[in-house]
Design a protein around this motif. Sequence first.
Motif, PDB file in Angstrom:
ATOM      1  N   UNK A 111     -63.178 -16.659  -6.660  1.00 21.12           N
ATOM      2  CA  UNK A 111     -63.481 -17.836  -7.480  1.00 21.12           C
ATOM      3  C   UNK A 111     -63.379 -17.554  -8.974  1.00 21.12           C
ATOM      4  N   UNK A 112     -63.181 -16.288  -9.354  1.00 17.08           N
ATOM      5  CA  UNK A 112     -63.040 -15.922 -10.758  1.00 17.08           C
ATOM      6  C   UNK A 112     -61.586 -15.524 -11.016  1.00 17.08           C
ATOM      7  N   UNK A 113     -60.825 -16.365 -11.726  1.00 11.84           N
ATOM      8  CA  UNK A 113     -59.400 -16.077 -11.927  1.00 11.84           C
ATOM      9  C   UNK A 113     -59.135 -14.722 -12.591  1.00 11.84           C
ATOM     10  N   UNK A 114     -60.010 -14.302 -13.500  1.00  9.05           N
ATOM     11  CA  UNK A 114     -59.812 -13.007 -14.161  1.00  9.05           C
ATOM     12  C   UNK A 114     -59.945 -11.855 -13.164  1.00  9.05           C
ATOM     13  N   UNK A 115     -60.928 -11.971 -12.258  1.00  8.36           N
ATOM     14  CA  UNK A 115     -61.119 -10.952 -11.226  1.00  8.36           C
ATOM     15  C   UNK A 115     -59.930 -10.938 -10.265  1.00  8.36           C
ATOM     16  N   UNK A 116     -59.456 -12.127  -9.905  1.00  6.87           N
ATOM     17  CA  UNK A 116     -58.314 -12.210  -8.973  1.00  6.87           C
ATOM     18  C   UNK A 116     -57.085 -11.553  -9.596  1.00  6.87           C
ATOM     19  N   UNK A 117     -56.851 -11.847 -10.870  1.00  2.91           N
ATOM     20  CA  UNK A 117     -55.686 -11.269 -11.538  1.00  2.91           C
ATOM     21  C   UNK A 117     -55.814  -9.748 -11.596  1.00  2.91           C
ATOM     22  N   UNK A 118     -57.025  -9.263 -11.901  1.00  5.49           N
ATOM     23  CA  UNK A 118     -57.256  -7.815 -11.971  1.00  5.49           C
ATOM     24  C   UNK A 118     -57.060  -7.157 -10.612  1.00  5.49           C
ATOM     25  N   UNK A 119     -57.551  -7.801  -9.557  1.00  2.50           N
ATOM     26  CA  UNK A 119     -57.518  -7.193  -8.217  1.00  2.50           C
ATOM     27  C   UNK A 119     -56.147  -7.297  -7.553  1.00  2.50           C
ATOM     28  N   UNK A 120     -55.321  -8.219  -8.027  1.00  2.00           N
ATOM     29  CA  UNK A 120     -54.049  -8.503  -7.337  1.00  2.00           C
ATOM     30  C   UNK A 120     -53.062  -7.344  -7.363  1.00  2.00           C
ATOM     31  N   UNK A 121     -53.318  -6.346  -8.237  1.00  8.21           N
ATOM     32  CA  UNK A 121     -52.421  -5.184  -8.273  1.00  8.21           C
ATOM     33  C   UNK A 121     -52.744  -4.203  -7.150  1.00  8.21           C
ATOM     34  N   UNK A 122     -53.871  -4.407  -6.476  1.00 12.18           N
ATOM     35  CA  UNK A 122     -54.305  -3.483  -5.421  1.00 12.18           C
ATOM     36  C   UNK A 122     -53.688  -3.885  -4.089  1.00 12.18           C
TER      37      UNK A 122
END
Length: 412
Positions: A171-182
């Motif tokens: 639900x947090x776009x910043x967290x999603x963007x950060x995690x999407x590289x994993x």
Amino acid sequence: MAGNSDPLSPRAKLAVTAGKAVAAASRAAGRGSGSVIGGRVALKLDPDLLGRLAQNLDVVLVSATNGKTTTTRLIAEALRAAGPVVSNALGANMPAGITSALAGGSESKFGVIEVDEKYLAGVARDTSPKCIALLNLSRDQLDRAAETRMLAENWREGLAGSKAVVVANCDDPLVVWAASSSPNVVWVAAGQMWKDDAWSCPSCGGVMQRPGDDWFCGECGFRRPTPTWALSGDHVLDPHGSAWPIHLQLPGRANKANAASSAAVAAVFGVPPQVALERMYQVQAVAGRYDVVQFQNRDLRLLLAKNPAGWLETFSLIDPPPTPVILSVNARGADGTDTSWLWDVDYTRLTGHPIFVIGDRKLDLAVRLEVANQHFQVCENLDQAVQQAPPGRIEVIANYTAFQDLRRRVGN
């Protein structure tokens, strides 16, 4: 690096011993827990010590702007169902404090570690975590913390290709963007009350669309991933669609969200949701937060709120008007010296509450409350505020060093 069966090298043992001695001396001198100074000394003697201490542990790292300490505590309780846990439970969350905590857990199976957002990438590199929990990112300590998107980028680069299972708030776009590289992400719908740091797309800078609980970028197509775990009212929904009741002694929606993320982390280590959530009930207070204390024959509930997102969540859990509220704000080094964030907090949510203002920056806060048309009194200290407050339990909300001051004053 030494194999699993090898004990610590002589140098590492010396570093641990020296660090513990310095920490003990610091405690004896009345200078706090000593964990940070002890860890600094140990790392000077053996710069690789953090990695050596972590090598025999299944490590979980927890990072976020808000909720790190509480979530770390909830995960630690849940994982104790599967074996002994070492954790930096007091919140010393930079490398020195983390090293100190791990040095005290030689017999443990799990290391559950809260990590300051700025240090996450480095600590992940040193400790080879099995799991990383990412909860939220919002503005905090404006004078020295990087702008939120820069922090997200730091996470994204630091976690790219990580072998860890990343449990992230979808639900947090910043967290999603950060995690999407994993390569291995478990998405949790934990909610996001504070949205003011996520109106532009972290990927392309476009404007985020936010229909209902969903979000997406109309320009590049970056969008909310489908969660496999979700907070739904007072329940956690697991990947099979089963609903597990959340029973917490900690108040508020934010802590239910922390419990949902913690249940998803526990499942990575084979602890079922029912067991994990039952164990979380043990947690009554976290480093003094949510404690109800007796002071001058009154009940005071101590609440920590360090930034706009934290204040918003805290306002949602205080007792309704006319419950008296004491607000305390400092701007010392650990708080960040810039108080302009006060203007981002919606103080109209306190309408109807008698408000008492204390702390180093009480006049900054008074100006802000004046503009928000709130009725308040500026007091010299906690004692005076409590004496002037009308009857009933008092909610006391403070930022970081102000909260420590309060705990000392009430003997907590």
